[in-house]
Design an enzyme around this catalytic site. Structure first.
Site, PDB file in Angstrom:
ATOM      1  N   ARG A 184       0.848  -1.191   0.000  1.00 22.13           N
ATOM      2  CA  ARG A 184       0.000   0.000   0.000  1.00 22.13           C
ATOM      3  C   ARG A 184       0.885   1.242   0.000  1.00 22.13           C
ATOM      4  NH1 ARG A 184      -1.899  -3.654   3.846  1.00 22.13           N
ATOM      5  NH2 ARG A 184      -3.993  -4.501   3.442  1.00 22.13           N
ATOM      6  N   LYS A 208      -1.672  -3.015   8.046  1.00 25.40           N
ATOM      7  CA  LYS A 208      -2.850  -2.671   8.826  1.00 25.40           C
ATOM      8  C   LYS A 208      -2.882  -3.481  10.118  1.00 25.40           C
ATOM      9  CE  LYS A 208      -5.996  -1.218   5.136  1.00 25.40           C
ATOM     10  NZ  LYS A 208      -7.308  -1.462   4.493  1.00 25.40           N
ATOM     11  N   HIS A 278      -2.733   2.291  -5.651  1.00 28.70           N
ATOM     12  CA  HIS A 278      -3.513   1.083  -5.378  1.00 28.70           C
ATOM     13  C   HIS A 278      -3.781   0.308  -6.665  1.00 28.70           C
ATOM     14  CE1 HIS A 278      -5.099  -0.639  -1.722  1.00 28.70           C
ATOM     15  NE2 HIS A 278      -6.133  -1.113  -2.400  1.00 28.70           N
ATOM     16  N   ARG A 281      -0.956  -1.888  -7.052  1.00 24.70           N
ATOM     17  CA  ARG A 281      -1.117  -3.024  -6.143  1.00 24.70           C
ATOM     18  C   ARG A 281      -2.036  -4.077  -6.776  1.00 24.70           C
ATOM     19  NH1 ARG A 281      -1.111  -4.450  -0.561  1.00 24.70           N
ATOM     20  NH2 ARG A 281      -3.107  -5.185   0.282  1.00 24.70           N
ATOM     21  N   HIS A 304      -3.319  -9.330   3.296  1.00 29.13           N
ATOM     22  CA  HIS A 304      -4.758  -9.444   3.515  1.00 29.13           C
ATOM     23  C   HIS A 304      -5.020 -10.365   4.701  1.00 29.13           C
ATOM     24  CE1 HIS A 304      -5.804  -8.384  -0.940  1.00 29.13           C
ATOM     25  NE2 HIS A 304      -5.705  -7.312  -0.180  1.00 29.13           N
ATOM     26  N   TYR A 313      -8.956 -10.945  -7.194  1.00 28.63           N
ATOM     27  CA  TYR A 313      -7.987 -10.885  -8.287  1.00 28.63           C
ATOM     28  C   TYR A 313      -8.086 -12.094  -9.204  1.00 28.63           C
ATOM     29  CZ  TYR A 313      -6.108  -7.173  -5.435  1.00 28.63           C
ATOM     30  OH  TYR A 313      -5.966  -6.028  -4.706  1.00 28.63           O
TER      31      TYR A 313
END
Length: 332
Positions: A184, A208, A278, A281, A304, A313
């Site tokens: 990110r 995150k 993004h 990404r 993730h 994806y």
């Protein structure tokens, strides 16, 4: 109620370890909810109930809020309700039954491999005049308090003789890192020099929720990194640079807002569709899967927490296969 909002914000930051961005969004949603509750006649937090919560979400929907925004606001309400119940502010977890609108997930826009290659080569083909529109314009310090560049606004001419080349080297590394690792933009800008293991070609990323992961990168990114560390970063470094890997034109840590402008500027210069960090990404993840990478491995690389976030994806790859089939097969 104000005290409850402040205590909830502190809970998000200290206990839940939520990012500053998530914390701000949840607190904003909570203030909106409590304002709606007061308008409905709730004189005290203890009077908050499921009817008020559903009325609040319904009002947000009539005001045109997107389904994704409604889903986040419902999540904020549930998080607050659970916390308030544990803290003794609510007699029950009133938001536990609150349903979230199912967000419509659109397939992300990704670059083709040749388009990604053209973007990576854009800094080499860009002269100084074309680069001025993408100069750093960093605004605010990140949540962790590390110094960022607050000067060098777009269009401001460089002051040092080595700066134009140094900025090009920085831009090249930024593009290569984003595409090579799929990190990110906030993660890329938060990197320190010590986060990079050049011997193993691995970068340590803090994602995150404070989750740390190791992400490999390839030879082109290593070349860009070597050039930046040898010739670019020393030219831009200042006392406030600290350990930041990517620097702005005035020596502070590169700001994500500036990084987005850099990526968009080079995409425009290369004649590509609008590209965001993004989007790079998304492109990295899609190209990995199209090249045969395992879905679990891509999940780990992207950081993730849920495999469902990565599975989107696979749909992108299938859509590309369908498009190629329709274009090439005589019986399509």
């Amino acid at each position: 109620m104000r005290e409850a909002v402040d205590d909830f914000a502190d809970h998000l930051a200290r206990v839940r370890n939520r990012s500053a961005h998530t914390g701000r969004a949840y607190v904003t949603d909570l203030v909106s909810l409590l304002d709606h509750a007061v308008r409905m006649g709730c004189a005290d937090l203890s009077e908050l109930d499921l009817t008020v919560l559903r009325s609040w979400l319904a009002k947000q929907r009539t005001m045109g809020a997107a389904r994704t925004s409604l889903a986040r606001r419902a999540a904020a309400a549930r998080t607050f309700s659970a916390w308030a119940h544990r803290a003794g502010l609510l007699a029950a977890d009133v938001a536990a039954p609150l349903a979230s609108p199912k967000a419509h997930r659109e397939l992300p826009t990704v670059l083709r491999a040749d388009q990604a290659a053209a973007l990576m080569a854009a800094p080499d083909a860009t002269d100084r005049d074309g680069r001025d529109a993408r100069r750093p314009g960093d605004d605010v310090a990140p949540a962790d308090g590390r110094s960022v560049d607050t000067a060098g606004r777009a269009g401001v001419p460089p002051t040092g003789g080595d700066e134009p080349e140094a900025v090009l080297l920085r831009d090249r590394l930024l593009l290569e890192l984003l595409y090579a690792t799929g990190v990110r933009i906030s993660e890329a800008c938060g990197l320190d020099v010590t986060d990079v293991d050049q011997a193993r070609r691995v970068v340590r990323v803090l994602g995150k929720g404070g989750r740390e992961r190791a992400v490999p990168y390839g030879v082109p990114a290593q070349r860009a990194l070597d050039a930046w560390l040898a010739h670019g970063r020393p030219a831009l470094a200042a006392p406030r640079s600290g350990g930041a890997l990517l620097l702005g034109a005035r020596g502070g840590r590169l700001n994500p807002t500036s990084a987005r402008r850099i990526v968009a500027g080079y995409a425009e210069a290369a004649g590509l569709p609008r590209v965001t960090p993004h989007g790079l990404r998304h492109s990295a993840a899609t190209h990995l899967l199209e090249g045969g990478a395992d879905l679990r491995a891509v999940q780990e690389l992207l950081g993730h927490s849920s495999l469902a976030s990565t599975q989107i994806y696979t749909h992108v790859s299938v859509e590309r296969l369908r498009a190629a089939y329709r274009q090439a097969h005589p019986r399509a």
